[in-house]
Design an enzyme around this catalytic site. Structure first.
Site, PDB file in Angstrom:
ATOM      1  N   ALA A  35       0.873  -1.256   0.002  1.00 56.35           N
ATOM      2  CA  ALA A  35       0.183   0.082   0.082  1.00 56.35           C
ATOM      3  C   ALA A  35       0.994   1.276  -0.095  1.00 56.35           C
ATOM      4  O   ALA A  35       2.012   1.124   0.378  1.00 56.35           O
ATOM      5  CB  ALA A  35      -0.964  -0.006   1.182  1.00 56.35           C
ATOM      6  N   GLU A  70      -1.411  -9.166   0.049  1.00 56.70           N
ATOM      7  CA  GLU A  70      -2.724  -9.482   0.300  1.00 56.70           C
ATOM      8  C   GLU A  70      -3.798  -9.499  -0.704  1.00 56.70           C
ATOM      9  O   GLU A  70      -4.635 -10.141  -0.936  1.00 56.70           O
ATOM     10  CB  GLU A  70      -3.197  -8.245   1.491  1.00 56.70           C
ATOM     11  CG  GLU A  70      -2.651  -8.533   2.878  1.00 56.70           C
ATOM     12  CD  GLU A  70      -3.034  -7.601   3.747  1.00 56.70           C
ATOM     13  OE1 GLU A  70      -2.668  -6.365   3.439  1.00 56.70           O
ATOM     14  OE2 GLU A  70      -3.367  -8.030   5.037  1.00 56.70           O
ATOM     15  N   GLY A  89       0.156  -4.795   1.347  1.00 56.45           N
ATOM     16  CA  GLY A  89      -1.078  -5.113   0.672  1.00 56.45           C
ATOM     17  C   GLY A  89      -1.039  -5.694  -0.492  1.00 56.45           C
ATOM     18  O   GLY A  89      -2.230  -6.107  -0.996  1.00 56.45           O
ATOM     19  N   GLU A 123       5.184  -5.073   6.862  1.00 60.58           N
ATOM     20  CA  GLU A 123       4.428  -4.041   7.859  1.00 60.58           C
ATOM     21  C   GLU A 123       4.873  -3.859   9.348  1.00 60.58           C
ATOM     22  O   GLU A 123       5.124  -2.866   9.924  1.00 60.58           O
ATOM     23  CB  GLU A 123       2.999  -4.463   8.051  1.00 60.58           C
ATOM     24  CG  GLU A 123       2.090  -4.232   6.799  1.00 60.58           C
ATOM     25  CD  GLU A 123       1.810  -5.255   5.893  1.00 60.58           C
ATOM     26  OE1 GLU A 123       3.151  -6.160   5.846  1.00 60.58           O
ATOM     27  OE2 GLU A 123       1.034  -5.185   4.813  1.00 60.58           O
TER      28      GLU A 123
HETATM   29  N1  DAK Z   1       4.576   3.294  -1.035  1.00 63.32           N
HETATM   30  C1  DAK Z   1       5.102   4.296  -1.419  1.00 63.32           C
HETATM   31  N2  DAK Z   1       6.218   4.486  -2.176  1.00 63.32           N
HETATM   32  C2  DAK Z   1       6.854   3.421  -2.369  1.00 63.32           C
HETATM   33  C3  DAK Z   1       6.639   2.288  -1.658  1.00 63.32           C
HETATM   34  C4  DAK Z   1       5.029   2.156  -0.825  1.00 63.32           C
HETATM   35  N3  DAK Z   1       4.914   0.893  -0.414  1.00 63.32           N
HETATM   36  N4  DAK Z   1       7.404   1.379  -2.182  1.00 63.32           N
HETATM   37  C5  DAK Z   1       8.221   1.998  -2.798  1.00 63.32           C
HETATM   38  N5  DAK Z   1       8.046   3.256  -2.980  1.00 63.32           N
HETATM   39  C6  DAK Z   1       8.637   4.248  -3.742  1.00 63.32           C
HETATM   40  C7  DAK Z   1       9.647   4.796  -3.181  1.00 63.32           C
HETATM   41  O1  DAK Z   1       9.747   5.837  -2.106  1.00 63.32           O
HETATM   42  C8  DAK Z   1      10.579   5.566  -4.262  1.00 63.32           C
HETATM   43  O2  DAK Z   1      10.090   6.686  -4.505  1.00 63.32           O
HETATM   44  P1  DAK Z   1      11.166   7.894  -4.882  1.00 63.32           P
HETATM   45  O3  DAK Z   1      12.008   8.034  -3.762  1.00 63.32           O
HETATM   46  O4  DAK Z   1      11.843   7.376  -5.990  1.00 63.32           O
HETATM   47  O5  DAK Z   1      10.272   9.078  -5.008  1.00 63.32           O
HETATM   48  C9  DAK Z   1      10.287   4.476  -5.391  1.00 63.32           C
HETATM   49  O6  DAK Z   1       9.092   3.965  -5.106  1.00 63.32           O
HETATM   50  C10 DAK Z   1      11.265   3.430  -5.446  1.00 63.32           C
HETATM   51  O7  DAK Z   1      11.338   2.718  -4.269  1.00 63.32           O
HETATM   52  P2  DAK Z   1      12.923   2.487  -3.821  1.00 63.32           P
HETATM   53  O8  DAK Z   1      14.099   3.529  -4.217  1.00 63.32           O
HETATM   54  O9  DAK Z   1      12.792   2.306  -2.273  1.00 63.32           O
HETATM   55  O10 DAK Z   1      13.522   1.001  -4.568  1.00 63.32           O
HETATM   56  P3  DAK Z   1      14.369   0.111  -3.986  1.00 63.32           P
HETATM   57  O11 DAK Z   1      14.580  -0.763  -5.197  1.00 63.32           O
HETATM   58  O12 DAK Z   1      15.576   0.718  -3.490  1.00 63.32           O
HETATM   59  O13 DAK Z   1      13.642  -0.735  -2.620  1.00 63.32           O
HETATM   60  C11 DAK Z   1      11.618  -2.031  -1.776  1.00 63.32           C
HETATM   61  C12 DAK Z   1      12.580  -1.855  -3.247  1.00 63.32           C
HETATM   62  C13 DAK Z   1      10.539  -2.645  -2.287  1.00 63.32           C
HETATM   63  C14 DAK Z   1      12.439  -2.800  -0.933  1.00 63.32           C
HETATM   64  C15 DAK Z   1      11.290  -0.607  -1.188  1.00 63.32           C
HETATM   65  O14 DAK Z   1      10.933   0.385  -1.925  1.00 63.32           O
HETATM   66  C16 DAK Z   1      10.511  -0.630   0.147  1.00 63.32           C
HETATM   67  O15 DAK Z   1      10.952  -1.506   1.106  1.00 63.32           O
HETATM   68  N6  DAK Z   1       9.151  -0.272   0.021  1.00 63.32           N
HETATM   69  C17 DAK Z   1       8.349  -0.585   1.025  1.00 63.32           C
HETATM   70  C18 DAK Z   1       7.791  -1.834   1.100  1.00 63.32           C
HETATM   71  C19 DAK Z   1       6.722  -1.903   2.173  1.00 63.32           C
HETATM   72  O16 DAK Z   1       6.873  -1.656   3.280  1.00 63.32           O
HETATM   73  N7  DAK Z   1       5.482  -2.093   1.693  1.00 63.32           N
HETATM   74  C20 DAK Z   1       4.190  -2.484   2.797  1.00 63.32           C
HETATM   75  C21 DAK Z   1       3.676  -1.405   2.748  1.00 63.32           C
HETATM   76  S1  DAK Z   1       2.255  -1.356   4.180  1.00 63.32           S
HETATM   77  C22 DAK Z   1      -5.292  -1.062   4.385  1.00 63.32           C
HETATM   78  C23 DAK Z   1      -5.061  -2.073   3.186  1.00 63.32           C
HETATM   79  C24 DAK Z   1      -3.930  -2.547   3.139  1.00 63.32           C
HETATM   80  C25 DAK Z   1      -2.618  -2.010   3.865  1.00 63.32           C
HETATM   81  C26 DAK Z   1      -2.715  -0.898   4.763  1.00 63.32           C
HETATM   82  C27 DAK Z   1      -4.309  -0.302   4.728  1.00 63.32           C
HETATM   83  N8  DAK Z   1      -6.788  -0.558   4.416  1.00 63.32           N
HETATM   84  C28 DAK Z   1      -7.818  -0.879   3.688  1.00 63.32           C
HETATM   85  C29 DAK Z   1      -6.892   0.628   5.482  1.00 63.32           C
HETATM   86  C30 DAK Z   1      -1.192  -2.335   3.570  1.00 63.32           C
HETATM   87  C31 DAK Z   1      -0.290  -1.907   4.122  1.00 63.32           C
HETATM   88  C32 DAK Z   1       1.002  -2.062   3.467  1.00 63.32           C
HETATM   89  O17 DAK Z   1       1.272  -2.755   2.437  1.00 63.32           O
END
Ligand code: DAK
Length: 258
Positions: A66, A112, A109, A132
């Site tokens: 997400a 999911e 997400g 998360e």
């Molecule tokens: N959200 C927003 N931006 C993201 C992102 C994300 N999940 N993942 C990556 N980006 C963005 C980065 O900020 C970066 O943007 P700029 O800096 O270029 O502007 C760009 O995408 C490229 O990412 P990286 O530079 O970080 O790329 P790398 O190859 O170095 O790393 C990575 C890739 C996947 C390891 C890293 O980007 C990362 O750790 N991303 C976050 C992964 C994460 O934590 N995902 C889980 C998020 S929590 C809900 C339903 C569902 C959910 C919540 C609520 N409701 C119905 C209320 C679910 C929650 C989640 O999924």
């Protein structure tokens, strides 16, 4: 091909394809994207020309979860008032088969979303995980529930607590994905499965999905009663008559979904 704000969609051979399309942020799912996915799926669920759906990212990534930037300032009350889980819940009501075609990251997400689909075809480069825990939150759209049902408690806890990413091979060996193929063949493989399912009797496909889903949440006895009703229901269809007649007449059946 239709371009929405966050997804691209098209249909081919009775298969509706949804391609997540926010490449600059690794296809992070924002609220608009979830809304557009659901609107498209519900539209196709009512459209006779679409039999199966595929959700995919691009060649490099399915989605990195997400949109964290969008969620960062949320609080419990704003989330409650947004009631976005209701939109996610509607996915469970989509009656036609949905295949997730996954390359690269499939996190949070996005994992999911893939687990809410019916089948997952993964590229050898796919990485699945729930990071998360690293953000001070936890999965909320079925992650802890679906992963536990697939892998068992101890393995699910390990992945959810450590926040590490599992390989496609591991996911395949642990019942999380259906098939692993070379990254460049993922979409083709999903399309091949979709086309084959699209040729089957539509009502059979639909009621098989309903019965299998019932078996996940109910006792064996209840699920079997439900299965039996669906079995009887298919004998009220024209396709049952056609399917069995075609077998006896040694020809291919012409199914109508009626
Ligand atoms: N959200 C927003 N931006 C993201 C992102 C994300 N999940 N993942 C990556 N980006 C963005 C980065 O900020 C970066 O943007 P700029 O800096 O270029 O502007 C760009 O995408 C490229 O990412 P990286 O530079 O970080 O790329 P790398 O190859 O170095 O790393 C990575 C890739 C996947 C390891 C890293 O980007 C990362 O750790 N991303 C976050 C992964 C994460 O934590 N995902 C889980 C998020 S929590 C809900 C339903 C569902 C959910 C919540 C609520 N409701 C119905 C209320 C679910 C929650 C989640 O999924």
């Amino acid at each position: 091909m239709s371009n929405k704000e966050t997804i691209q969609t098209w249909t081919e051979d009775g298969v509706g394809v949804i391609q997540l399309n926010r490449p600059k942020v690794l296809n992070a799912l924002n609220r608009k994207m979830v809304t557009e996915i659901l609107q498209t799926m519900e539209e196709w669920d009512r459209d006779d020309s679409v039999s199966v759906m595929i959700v995919t990212g691009n060649a490099k990534v399915f989605a990195a979860g997400a949109d964290i930037a969008e969620m960062a300032e949320d609080d419990a009350i704003s989330l409650e008032l947004l009631n976005q889980f209701a939109e996610w819940d509607r996915l469970a009501w989509v009656k036609k088969p949905i295949i997730a075609a996954v390359n690269g990251y499939c996190l949070g997400g996005a994992f999911e979303l893939a687990l809410s689909c019916d089948l997952i075809v993964a590229g050898e480069n796919a990485q699945f995980g729930f990071p998360e825990v690293n953000l001070g939150v936890m999965p909320g759209a079925g992650g802890t529930v679906r992963l536990t049902k697939l892998m068992g408690r101890a393995k699910a806890l390990e992945w959810l607590w450590l926040g590490e990413y599992m390989t496609a091979k591991y996911a395949n060996e642990n019942g999380v994905v259906n098939r692993v193929v070379a990254p460049e063949l993922v979409f083709e493989e999903a399309l091949k499965m979709a086309r084959k399912i699209a040729k089957q009797a539509p009502l059979s496909v639909r009621l098989i999905k309903e019965s299998v889903n019932k078996s996940v949440d109910h006792s064996v006895y209840e699920a079997m009663q439900f299965e039996r009703k669906n079995f009887y229901m298919l004998f009220a269809s024209e396709d049952q008559k056609e399917g069995m007649k075609a077998f006896v007449e040694k020809r291919k059946p012409q199914f109508k979904g009626k």
